[in-house]
Design an enzyme around this catalytic site. Sequence first.
Site, PDB file in Angstrom:
ATOM      1  N   ASP A 185       0.840  -1.202   0.000  1.00  0.00           N
ATOM      2  CA  ASP A 185       0.000   0.000   0.000  1.00  0.00           C
ATOM      3  C   ASP A 185       0.876   1.254   0.000  1.00  0.00           C
ATOM      4  OD1 ASP A 185      -2.405  -1.693   0.483  1.00  0.00           O
ATOM      5  OD2 ASP A 185      -1.350  -2.071   2.364  1.00  0.00           O
ATOM      6  N   HIS A 192      -4.551  -3.202   6.634  1.00  0.00           N
ATOM      7  CA  HIS A 192      -4.364  -3.515   5.210  1.00  0.00           C
ATOM      8  C   HIS A 192      -5.712  -3.962   4.652  1.00  0.00           C
ATOM      9  CE1 HIS A 192      -3.053  -5.098   1.420  1.00  0.00           C
ATOM     10  NE2 HIS A 192      -3.555  -6.274   1.742  1.00  0.00           N
TER      11      HIS A 192
END
Length: 328
Positions: free
Chosen positions: A159, A187
């Site tokens: 990410d 996440h």
Amino acid sequence: SSTPLKVAVTGAAGQIGYSLLFRLASGALLGADRPIELRLLEITPALKALEGVVMELDDCAFPTLAGVEIGDDANTVFDGVNLALLVGARPRTKGMERGELLSANGAIFTAQGKALNEVAADDVRIGVTGNPANTNALIAMTNAPDIPRERFSALTRLDHNRAISQLAARTGAPVTDIRRMTIWGNHSATQYPDLFHAEVGGRNAAEVVGDQSWIENDFIPTVAKRGAAIIEARGSSSAASAASATIDAAHDWLLGSADDDWVSMAVASDGSYGVPEGLISSFPVTTKDGSWEIVQGLDIDEFSRGRINASVAELEEERAAVTELGLI
Ligand code: NAX
């Protein structure tokens, strides 16, 4: 040192494994001077496919690859490992309830946490990539009471890298000009990629962008939903990029983050930034010699506060669910 680092990879016959193993073996983790030994864990039905992957590893004749062992027994495969990359997990299949997903993965990560606790090297570090990564890491950590809890982390580096890439594209800056990116929280789609502390060429990223609506309506959702966009385009989930981020995260953990920069890692909270103690949540961290420290003292404005709280609330729900299931 020329002693091989023993690196375990679970789910080694999977998609991410197919990219990860070759990069690990070629020296991407520690450089060309430090050999590594691979310890590959799979479920029994996948061992034959894994043998084929090992044949290909052999065929690369990598100078840094000191040995490969495979197996379906965690206590054997994890014996003496210095780094464990927990990639294998039970994917969510059609019609599967969230509780079922959590308990299927709970069974995997309780067992692997216990095995690591028993047989891993004293200096072991454990990175969890398999989803739900934060909560899987929490389960493994809780089931490995003799391993210091700062040795566990879950992957938000993909990410983080996605956020850097999106910001670079928007500003025209090279990725090397971007520093201090942060992913906060889980996440998952609730994650918060933070431009208010990031920098582009030394200037505040949010100011360089100068467009709150782009940040809210474009940047954040693009980063948070990138996994789904990859599935849509490629027909399968991110694999090479996930492998690359898994290596970036382990590399920086073992060898240190760059001066004047930080990285994102999901680690056990010490209560920093109001994240409840013990939750595995993503923070800005600096790393050095195998340790990490949460970057302190960042001002969190109301917008960021709301986003962080929402993602942390989701982590608390996941923790409550696995507590209820008796997994932690
Ligand atoms: P695959 O389904 O291709 O591979 C997973 C492998 O794990 C399979 O070969 C399976 O046999 C194995 N496995 C299952 N249970 C196991 C066990 N108990 N012990 C050892 N191996 C076991 O999935 P892949 O695309 O490689 O993704 C792996 C995991 O990474 C998934 O949970 C996925 O959701 C997660 N991801 C996490 C990302 C992150 O940034 N944290 C991004 C990419 C990816 O979506």
